[in-house]
Design a protein around this motif. Structure first.
Motif, PDB file in Angstrom:
ATOM      1  N   ARG A 140       0.836  -1.196   0.000  1.00  3.74           N
ATOM      2  CA  ARG A 140       0.000   0.000   0.000  1.00  3.74           C
ATOM      3  C   ARG A 140       0.875   1.252   0.000  1.00  3.74           C
ATOM      4  O   ARG A 140       2.076   1.172   0.254  1.00  3.74           O
ATOM      5  CB  ARG A 140      -0.910   0.012   1.239  1.00  3.74           C
ATOM      6  N   PRO A 141       0.311   2.434  -0.288  1.00  2.40           N
ATOM      7  CA  PRO A 141       1.102   3.661  -0.208  1.00  2.40           C
ATOM      8  C   PRO A 141       1.757   3.792   1.163  1.00  2.40           C
ATOM      9  O   PRO A 141       1.133   3.531   2.191  1.00  2.40           O
ATOM     10  CB  PRO A 141       0.049   4.766  -0.439  1.00  2.40           C
ATOM     11  N   GLY A 142       3.026   4.182   1.169  1.00  2.00           N
ATOM     12  CA  GLY A 142       3.754   4.277   2.422  1.00  2.00           C
ATOM     13  C   GLY A 142       4.479   3.004   2.810  1.00  2.00           C
ATOM     14  O   GLY A 142       5.120   2.948   3.867  1.00  2.00           O
ATOM     15  N   ASP A 143       4.412   1.972   1.974  1.00  2.00           N
ATOM     16  CA  ASP A 143       5.125   0.725   2.239  1.00  2.00           C
ATOM     17  C   ASP A 143       6.633   0.978   2.149  1.00  2.00           C
ATOM     18  O   ASP A 143       7.139   1.338   1.094  1.00  2.00           O
ATOM     19  CB  ASP A 143       4.693  -0.326   1.210  1.00  2.00           C
ATOM     20  N   VAL A 144       7.338   0.801   3.269  1.00  2.00           N
ATOM     21  CA  VAL A 144       8.786   1.001   3.262  1.00  2.00           C
ATOM     22  C   VAL A 144       9.551  -0.319   3.293  1.00  2.00           C
ATOM     23  O   VAL A 144      10.785  -0.319   3.276  1.00  2.00           O
ATOM     24  CB  VAL A 144       9.238   1.880   4.450  1.00  2.00           C
ATOM     25  N   LEU A 145       8.838  -1.422   3.344  1.00  2.00           N
ATOM     26  CA  LEU A 145       9.503  -2.720   3.390  1.00  2.00           C
ATOM     27  C   LEU A 145       9.857  -3.252   2.001  1.00  2.00           C
ATOM     28  O   LEU A 145      10.981  -3.692   1.761  1.00  2.00           O
ATOM     29  CB  LEU A 145       8.623  -3.741   4.111  1.00  2.00           C
ATOM     30  N   TRP A 146       8.897  -3.213   1.100  1.00  2.00           N
ATOM     31  CA  TRP A 146       9.117  -3.864  -0.192  1.00  2.00           C
ATOM     32  C   TRP A 146      10.261  -3.200  -0.960  1.00  2.00           C
ATOM     33  O   TRP A 146      10.309  -1.988  -1.082  1.00  2.00           O
ATOM     34  CB  TRP A 146       7.842  -3.830  -1.034  1.00  2.00           C
ATOM     35  N   PRO A 147      11.205  -3.992  -1.506  1.00  2.00           N
ATOM     36  CA  PRO A 147      12.375  -3.431  -2.173  1.00  2.00           C
ATOM     37  C   PRO A 147      12.103  -2.971  -3.605  1.00  2.00           C
ATOM     38  O   PRO A 147      12.625  -3.516  -4.570  1.00  2.00           O
ATOM     39  CB  PRO A 147      13.389  -4.575  -2.136  1.00  2.00           C
ATOM     40  N   SER A 148      11.268  -1.972  -3.725  1.00  2.00           N
ATOM     41  CA  SER A 148      11.088  -1.293  -5.004  1.00  2.00           C
ATOM     42  C   SER A 148      11.914  -0.015  -4.919  1.00  2.00           C
ATOM     43  O   SER A 148      11.954   0.620  -3.860  1.00  2.00           O
ATOM     44  CB  SER A 148       9.608  -0.946  -5.211  1.00  2.00           C
ATOM     45  N   PRO A 155       6.909  -3.187  -7.853  1.00  2.00           N
ATOM     46  CA  PRO A 155       6.297  -2.980  -6.532  1.00  2.00           C
ATOM     47  C   PRO A 155       5.230  -4.015  -6.212  1.00  2.00           C
ATOM     48  O   PRO A 155       4.521  -4.492  -7.096  1.00  2.00           O
ATOM     49  CB  PRO A 155       5.702  -1.576  -6.647  1.00  2.00           C
ATOM     50  N   ALA A 156       5.148  -4.358  -4.928  1.00  2.00           N
ATOM     51  CA  ALA A 156       4.043  -5.186  -4.449  1.00  2.00           C
ATOM     52  C   ALA A 156       2.839  -4.284  -4.230  1.00  2.00           C
ATOM     53  O   ALA A 156       2.954  -3.218  -3.627  1.00  2.00           O
ATOM     54  CB  ALA A 156       4.428  -5.881  -3.142  1.00  2.00           C
ATOM     55  N   ASP A 194      16.710  -5.696   5.057  1.00  2.00           N
ATOM     56  CA  ASP A 194      17.575  -4.508   5.149  1.00  2.00           C
ATOM     57  C   ASP A 194      16.726  -3.249   5.285  1.00  2.00           C
ATOM     58  O   ASP A 194      17.020  -2.355   6.086  1.00  2.00           O
ATOM     59  CB  ASP A 194      18.460  -4.394   3.907  1.00  2.00           C
ATOM     60  N   ASN A 195      15.681  -3.163   4.458  1.00  2.16           N
ATOM     61  CA  ASN A 195      14.801  -1.991   4.518  1.00  2.16           C
ATOM     62  C   ASN A 195      14.136  -1.867   5.892  1.00  2.16           C
ATOM     63  O   ASN A 195      13.984  -0.760   6.422  1.00  2.16           O
ATOM     64  CB  ASN A 195      13.725  -2.083   3.436  1.00  2.16           C
ATOM     65  N   ALA A 196      13.729  -3.003   6.455  1.00  5.48           N
ATOM     66  CA  ALA A 196      13.119  -2.970   7.780  1.00  5.48           C
ATOM     67  C   ALA A 196      14.111  -2.478   8.827  1.00  5.48           C
ATOM     68  O   ALA A 196      13.775  -1.655   9.688  1.00  5.48           O
ATOM     69  CB  ALA A 196      12.607  -4.363   8.150  1.00  5.48           C
ATOM     70  N   GLU A 197      15.337  -2.969   8.752  1.00  2.00           N
ATOM     71  CA  GLU A 197      16.350  -2.570   9.728  1.00  2.00           C
ATOM     72  C   GLU A 197      16.655  -1.080   9.642  1.00  2.00           C
ATOM     73  O   GLU A 197      16.730  -0.383  10.663  1.00  2.00           O
ATOM     74  CB  GLU A 197      17.620  -3.394   9.514  1.00  2.00           C
ATOM     75  N   ILE A 198      16.817  -0.583   8.416  1.00  2.00           N
ATOM     76  CA  ILE A 198      17.128   0.836   8.278  1.00  2.00           C
ATOM     77  C   ILE A 198      15.928   1.702   8.646  1.00  2.00           C
ATOM     78  O   ILE A 198      16.079   2.824   9.142  1.00  2.00           O
ATOM     79  CB  ILE A 198      17.645   1.161   6.852  1.00  2.00           C
ATOM     80  N   ALA A 199      14.719   1.192   8.458  1.00  2.00           N
ATOM     81  CA  ALA A 199      13.521   1.963   8.802  1.00  2.00           C
ATOM     82  C   ALA A 199      13.402   2.175  10.306  1.00  2.00           C
ATOM     83  O   ALA A 199      12.953   3.225  10.754  1.00  2.00           O
ATOM     84  CB  ALA A 199      12.269   1.263   8.263  1.00  2.00           C
ATOM     85  N   LEU A 252      19.245  -1.041  -6.121  1.00  2.00           N
ATOM     86  CA  LEU A 252      19.573  -2.189  -5.283  1.00  2.00           C
ATOM     87  C   LEU A 252      19.959  -1.820  -3.861  1.00  2.00           C
ATOM     88  O   LEU A 252      20.092  -2.702  -3.006  1.00  2.00           O
ATOM     89  CB  LEU A 252      20.704  -3.005  -5.924  1.00  2.00           C
ATOM     90  N   ALA A 253      20.152  -0.538  -3.568  1.00  2.00           N
ATOM     91  CA  ALA A 253      20.497  -0.132  -2.209  1.00  2.00           C
ATOM     92  C   ALA A 253      19.257  -0.068  -1.337  1.00  2.00           C
ATOM     93  O   ALA A 253      18.182   0.318  -1.809  1.00  2.00           O
ATOM     94  CB  ALA A 253      21.194   1.215  -2.221  1.00  2.00           C
ATOM     95  N   PRO A 254      19.347  -0.430  -0.054  1.00  2.00           N
ATOM     96  CA  PRO A 254      18.185  -0.276   0.845  1.00  2.00           C
ATOM     97  C   PRO A 254      17.903   1.209   1.050  1.00  2.00           C
ATOM     98  O   PRO A 254      18.802   1.987   1.343  1.00  2.00           O
ATOM     99  CB  PRO A 254      18.643  -0.943   2.150  1.00  2.00           C
ATOM    100  N   HIS A 255      16.661   1.630   0.873  1.00  2.00           N
ATOM    101  CA  HIS A 255      16.367   3.060   0.945  1.00  2.00           C
ATOM    102  C   HIS A 255      14.899   3.333   1.246  1.00  2.00           C
ATOM    103  O   HIS A 255      14.238   4.002   0.482  1.00  2.00           O
ATOM    104  CB  HIS A 255      16.739   3.743  -0.370  1.00  2.00           C
ATOM    105  N   PRO A 256      14.334   2.825   2.346  1.00  2.00           N
ATOM    106  CA  PRO A 256      12.965   3.207   2.648  1.00  2.00           C
ATOM    107  C   PRO A 256      12.861   4.704   2.782  1.00  2.00           C
ATOM    108  O   PRO A 256      13.759   5.372   3.274  1.00  2.00           O
ATOM    109  CB  PRO A 256      12.666   2.500   3.980  1.00  2.00           C
ATOM    110  N   THR A 257      11.743   5.254   2.315  1.00  2.00           N
ATOM    111  CA  THR A 257      11.611   6.705   2.227  1.00  2.00           C
ATOM    112  C   THR A 257      11.044   7.324   3.486  1.00  2.00           C
ATOM    113  O   THR A 257      11.138   8.515   3.682  1.00  2.00           O
ATOM    114  CB  THR A 257      10.702   7.065   1.051  1.00  2.00           C
ATOM    115  N   THR A 258      10.414   6.526   4.339  1.00  2.00           N
ATOM    116  CA  THR A 258       9.843   7.076   5.564  1.00  2.00           C
ATOM    117  C   THR A 258      10.123   6.128   6.701  1.00  2.00           C
ATOM    118  O   THR A 258      10.515   4.988   6.514  1.00  2.00           O
ATOM    119  CB  THR A 258       8.325   7.273   5.446  1.00  2.00           C
ATOM    120  N   THR A 259       9.879   6.580   7.901  1.00  2.00           N
ATOM    121  CA  THR A 259      10.028   5.738   9.076  1.00  2.00           C
ATOM    122  C   THR A 259       8.667   5.593   9.738  1.00  2.00           C
ATOM    123  O   THR A 259       7.780   6.395   9.527  1.00  2.00           O
ATOM    124  CB  THR A 259      11.024   6.363  10.067  1.00  2.00           C
ATOM    125  N   PRO A 260       8.463   4.537  10.548  1.00  2.00           N
ATOM    126  CA  PRO A 260       7.142   4.311  11.135  1.00  2.00           C
ATOM    127  C   PRO A 260       6.806   5.368  12.168  1.00  2.00           C
ATOM    128  O   PRO A 260       7.691   6.019  12.703  1.00  2.00           O
ATOM    129  CB  PRO A 260       7.285   2.932  11.769  1.00  2.00           C
TER     130      PRO A 260
END
Length: 324
Positions: free
Chosen positions: A28-36, A41-42, A132-137, A316-324
């Motif tokens: 969904r919008p705001g998904d920071v886990l999926w590696p897109s 995108p999922a 990786d995205n989860a950890e950095i988030a 390919l780099a982990p880069h979630p755009t927002t944090t919870p």
């Protein structure tokens, strides 16, 4: 083939209540886990909950169990070639928690061959990138970033990065103003899934400061071959930023034999991000005209290789755009 039982997990130094909201944003919008944008995108057709349907790329599934902030179970559509489920859940671990993904499924038809050859390695890469995205988030950093194996890296590039020749954009106003009557003019666009940076300077650095090894070798050979003809050796200053506007980044230099400019435009749409690299060059003398005649042969594949490498590195780099 026997049942696939595949598990990936990561210990995260935060309570499960901190990570739980990330699970409830999957697809969904705001998904920071999926590696897109490394992978398509999922997407789900509604918020996470039993009955939500969606998938990523050719893999389709629907939610068959959901405990908010704790567990999401997806059941594969049989047409995917997998009969079974894949599940995200959170396990308490003292003041920390474990984010776990488990896939239990039987491959059918074409998936029996594709899973060990291609899909399995890609699945492993997707899950480790997601962790990786989860950890950095939740921590702001990744202790040991996942490194893609070559098969998964190649598949991600083929899946997510599409480069093609296009017309020089009408929006490339700085480029058109700098060299309005070019002897060489071309443009190439990379289209990637949403999630990558839209900063033109970041793209310029990725394209020109880290070219493929083969391109670096060609530039070194170029410097050797042009020296007897009085053409200056190229260096990093040729790709310094000259102008930056709200829509465009302009790079380039003036040399004795020709003037060169490159423009980078980044357009963010709902379904993808387009990075367009356009080039104008004007010959100043006979040496410049001969040089451009030769450059025309190598310029398109070189630019496409540089753009494709930059897009892959940004994806390919982990880069979630927002944090919870």
């Amino acid at each position: 083939m026997t049942v696939i039982d595949n598990t990936h997990q990561r210990l995260l130094p935060v309570p499960a209540a901190t990570v739980g909201p990330l699970l409830d944003r999957l697809g969904r919008p705001g998904d920071v886990l999926w590696p897109s944008p490394a992978w398509p995108p999922a997407r789900l057709d509604r918020p996470v909950g039993v009955g939500a349907t969606g998938g990523h790329g050719a893999i389709r599934y629907h939610v068959t169990a959901h405990r908010p902030g704790r567990l999401v179970e997806f059941t594969f559509d049989p047409r995917t070639g997998l009969t079974g489920t894949h599940t995200f859940d959170l396990l308490d671990h003292g003041d920390s928690c474990v984010l776990r993904h488990r896939l239990v499924a039987t491959p059918t038809a074409w998936m029996r061959a594709l899973w060990p050859a291609v899909v399995g390695p890609c699945h492993d890469a997707v899950l480790e990138h997601l962790l990786d995205n989860a950890e950095i988030a939740v921590t702001g950093t990744v202790t040991d970033p996942y490194r893609y194996p070559w098969r998964a890296r190649l598949a991600a590039r083929l899946e997510s990065v599409h480069v093609s020749a296009v017309a020089v954009p009408a929006d490339a106003l700085a480029l058109r103003s700098a060299l309005p009557q070019p002897d060489l003019a071309d443009a190439f666009a990379a289209r990637i899934p949403p999630g990558a940076t839209t900063d033109a300077q970041a793209w310029a650095d990725a394209i020109f400061r880290n070219p493929p090894p083969a391109v670096t070798a060609l530039l070194r050979l170029r410097n050797i071959l042009v020296a007897p003809f009085g053409i200056a050796r190229g260096d990093r200053t040729a790709f310094d930023t000259i102008i930056r506007t709200d829509r465009e980044l302009l790079l380039g230099t003036d040399a004795g034999h020709l003037d060169f400019r490159a423009s980078i435009l980044v357009d963010a749409g709902d379904d993808d991000i387009t990075v367009t690299l356009s080039t104008h060059a004007v010959a100043r003398n006979r040496s410049g005209r001969v040089y451009l005649a030769l450059i025309r042969l190598f310029h398109p594949p070189v630019v496409k290789a540089m753009l494709r490498r930059a897009a892959a590195s940004r994806c390919l780099a982990p880069h979630p755009t927002t944090t919870p």
